[in-house]
Design a protein around this motif. Structure first.
Motif, PDB file in Angstrom:
ATOM      1  N   ILE A 196      72.871   2.454  48.732  1.00 34.98           N
ATOM      2  CA  ILE A 196      71.743   2.428  49.704  1.00 34.98           C
ATOM      3  C   ILE A 196      72.154   2.079  51.123  1.00 34.98           C
ATOM      4  N   GLU A 197      71.416   2.944  52.262  1.00 32.34           N
ATOM      5  CA  GLU A 197      71.957   2.525  53.458  1.00 32.34           C
ATOM      6  C   GLU A 197      71.155   1.081  54.134  1.00 32.34           C
ATOM      7  N   ASP A 198      69.801   1.661  53.685  1.00 34.38           N
ATOM      8  CA  ASP A 198      68.488   0.646  54.461  1.00 34.38           C
ATOM      9  C   ASP A 198      68.512  -1.068  53.438  1.00 34.38           C
ATOM     10  N   GLY A 199      69.647  -1.587  54.067  1.00 38.54           N
ATOM     11  CA  GLY A 199      69.708  -3.108  53.138  1.00 38.54           C
ATOM     12  C   GLY A 199      68.865  -4.279  53.675  1.00 38.54           C
ATOM     13  N   ARG A 200      67.354  -3.831  54.607  1.00 37.13           N
ATOM     14  CA  ARG A 200      66.732  -3.965  54.507  1.00 37.13           C
ATOM     15  C   ARG A 200      65.589  -3.874  53.078  1.00 37.13           C
ATOM     16  N   LEU A 201      65.131  -2.116  53.693  1.00 36.51           N
ATOM     17  CA  LEU A 201      65.002  -2.085  52.514  1.00 36.51           C
ATOM     18  C   LEU A 201      64.867  -2.859  50.552  1.00 36.51           C
ATOM     19  N   ALA A 202      66.192  -2.901  50.341  1.00 39.45           N
ATOM     20  CA  ALA A 202      66.925  -2.803  49.326  1.00 39.45           C
ATOM     21  C   ALA A 202      66.469  -4.136  48.855  1.00 39.45           C
ATOM     22  N   LEU A 203      66.827  -5.272  49.595  1.00 41.05           N
ATOM     23  CA  LEU A 203      66.248  -6.438  49.226  1.00 41.05           C
ATOM     24  C   LEU A 203      65.231  -6.970  49.134  1.00 41.05           C
ATOM     25  N   ARG A 204      63.556  -6.373  50.165  1.00 38.67           N
ATOM     26  CA  ARG A 204      62.595  -6.492  49.954  1.00 38.67           C
ATOM     27  C   ARG A 204      62.342  -6.220  48.615  1.00 38.67           C
ATOM     28  N   PHE A 205      63.000  -4.862  47.857  1.00 41.36           N
ATOM     29  CA  PHE A 205      62.827  -4.118  46.933  1.00 41.36           C
ATOM     30  C   PHE A 205      62.613  -5.514  45.554  1.00 41.36           C
ATOM     31  N   ILE A 206      64.216  -5.785  46.050  1.00 44.97           N
ATOM     32  CA  ILE A 206      64.579  -7.199  44.649  1.00 44.97           C
ATOM     33  C   ILE A 206      64.166  -8.167  45.209  1.00 44.97           C
ATOM     34  N   CYS A 207      63.718  -8.402  46.177  1.00 44.80           N
ATOM     35  CA  CYS A 207      62.983 -10.386  46.172  1.00 44.80           C
ATOM     36  C   CYS A 207      61.591  -9.793  45.994  1.00 44.80           C
ATOM     37  N   ALA A 208      61.093  -9.101  45.907  1.00 46.47           N
ATOM     38  CA  ALA A 208      59.606  -8.662  45.062  1.00 46.47           C
ATOM     39  C   ALA A 208      58.896  -8.715  44.160  1.00 46.47           C
ATOM     40  N   ASN A 209      60.008  -8.896  43.068  1.00 48.12           N
ATOM     41  CA  ASN A 209      59.871  -8.835  41.725  1.00 48.12           C
ATOM     42  C   ASN A 209      60.257 -10.460  41.241  1.00 48.12           C
ATOM     43  N   PRO A 210      59.381 -11.227  40.915  1.00 45.36           N
ATOM     44  CA  PRO A 210      59.549 -12.374  40.659  1.00 45.36           C
ATOM     45  C   PRO A 210      60.712 -13.099  38.915  1.00 45.36           C
ATOM     46  N   ASP A 211      61.225 -11.930  38.791  1.00 50.74           N
ATOM     47  CA  ASP A 211      61.555 -11.926  37.716  1.00 50.74           C
ATOM     48  C   ASP A 211      63.773 -12.526  37.980  1.00 50.74           C
ATOM     49  N   VAL A 212      63.899 -11.680  39.196  1.00 48.73           N
ATOM     50  CA  VAL A 212      64.898 -12.121  39.690  1.00 48.73           C
ATOM     51  C   VAL A 212      65.306 -13.179  39.952  1.00 48.73           C
TER      52      VAL A 212
END
Length: 335
Positions: A196-212
């Motif tokens: 996944i080249e867009d690191g910002r998008l990747a991290l935004r997706f993950i951090c939107a999940n409160p289970d992480v």
């Protein structure tokens, strides 16, 4: 920087940590600079492994004088008591410390997990090291959903690390169970091994999940730290444009990206299909050629052994062209 509690460990850690694989590409001086910047920025969680060649020793040198500012985690693939005890002592020496906050059983198979918890298994060494104050807490890492599910029922498991990103979402239900059981969830491969080249998008997706609980992108340059912090600290809701971008990433990688769900197994000739693709990812995207080749060499049956029966492709839920992918893997590694 947001701080969270790492499950039942009670450790207070930054929502974004540091993944120690890529520093194999730099030197001890460069690692020291990274550690200093992380301390200044409030990143206090560091993950490494015995198998990451110089990673532990570079980190240990970089932490001199600032060890108390960090929660230090590492992991070992040892399965026996004797081997695990030896690895714990090596890690302590490499890190130049007298304690490690979290020590993890590194990626066992179901069969190996049975060995770990059995007589003279690695768990005995971990529990003794915990009693002696050498380590603070015990966790487990996995790529297999079956191992993940089993680990959730083991009372000694305080944290679980598993891949989770825009394209690898197979663990979502189990990640939620981590939260329900107060087991810290550590997210590895947030950029799908660099796919996944867009690191910002990747991290935004993950951090939107409160289970992480914590996400640990691998970083080897100060600019990466700054960009990743900016993404993680943006807690605004995901926009429609971002959601569309995530779906585009899934479609783009959907035809050539292995999620390591292992539904394709067993291979008729014994190839560890997802393992082959995992090491090819390190070769192609991490720039760790020697390390990737050494790891690939340990696989008993290589990608080149494929007889093109196609059985794996009939079981793949993502319709991956596994036979062609194995050919490319065999060509990349030469066998």
């Amino acid at each position: 920087m947001e701080y969270v509690t790492l499950g039942k460990t009670g450790l207070k850690i930054s929502r974004m940590g540091f993944g120690g694989i890529p520093i194999q590409r730099i030197d001890a001086q460069g690692t020291k600079k990274l550690m200093t910047v992380m301390a200044e920025k409030g990143i206090n969680y560091i993950d490494s492994a015995r198998g990451y060649t110089v990673s532990e020793s570079f980190i240990g040198e970089g932490l001199e004088g600032i060890r108390d500012k960090f929660i230090l985690a590492t992991k070992s693939m040892s399965r026996t008591k004797e081997a695990m005890a030896k690895d714990i002592d090596i890690s302590l020496e490499n890190f130049r410390t007298d304690y490690i906050d979290l020590y993890q059983v590194h990626n066992p198979s179901v069969e190996q997990l049975d060995q770990v918890i059995g007589a003279d298994g690695a768990l005995e060494a971990l529990l003794e090291a915990k009693e002696a104050g050498k380590i603070g807490h015990i966790g487990l890492t996995a790529h297999s959903l079956e191992v993940f599910e089993k680990a959730l029922e083991m009372d000694w498991v305080e944290t679980i690390m598993f891949p989770y990103n825009i394209v690898e979402r197979q663990g979502e239900a189990l990640i939620h169970r981590c939260r329900e059981k107060n087991i810290g969830f550590i997210d590895m491969k947030p950029l799908a091994g660099g796919a996944i080249e867009d690191g910002r998008l990747a991290l935004r997706f993950i951090c939107a999940n409160p289970d992480v609980t914590v996400v640990i992108p691998g970083m080897y340059d100060v600019s990466e730290i700054e960009k990743n912090i900016e993404a993680v600290e943006d807690t605004t809701p995901l926009t429609g444009e971002e959601l569309e971008g995530m779906e585009a990433v899934r479609k783009q990688l959907g035809t050539n990206f292995c999620r390591r769900c292992n539904y394709c197994q067993p291979c008729t000739v014994g190839i560890n299909i997802s393992g082959c693709f995992l090491f090819q990812g390190y070769l192609d995207r991490y720039g760790l050629e020697d390390w990737a080749r050494d790891r690939y060499a340990t696989i008993p049956v290589k990608a080149g052994a494929c007889v093109e029966c196609g059985e794996c492709e009939t079981r793949c839920p993502y319709n991956l062209p596994i036979r062609e992918m194995l050919k490319k893997c065999a060509a990349a590694f030469g066998e």
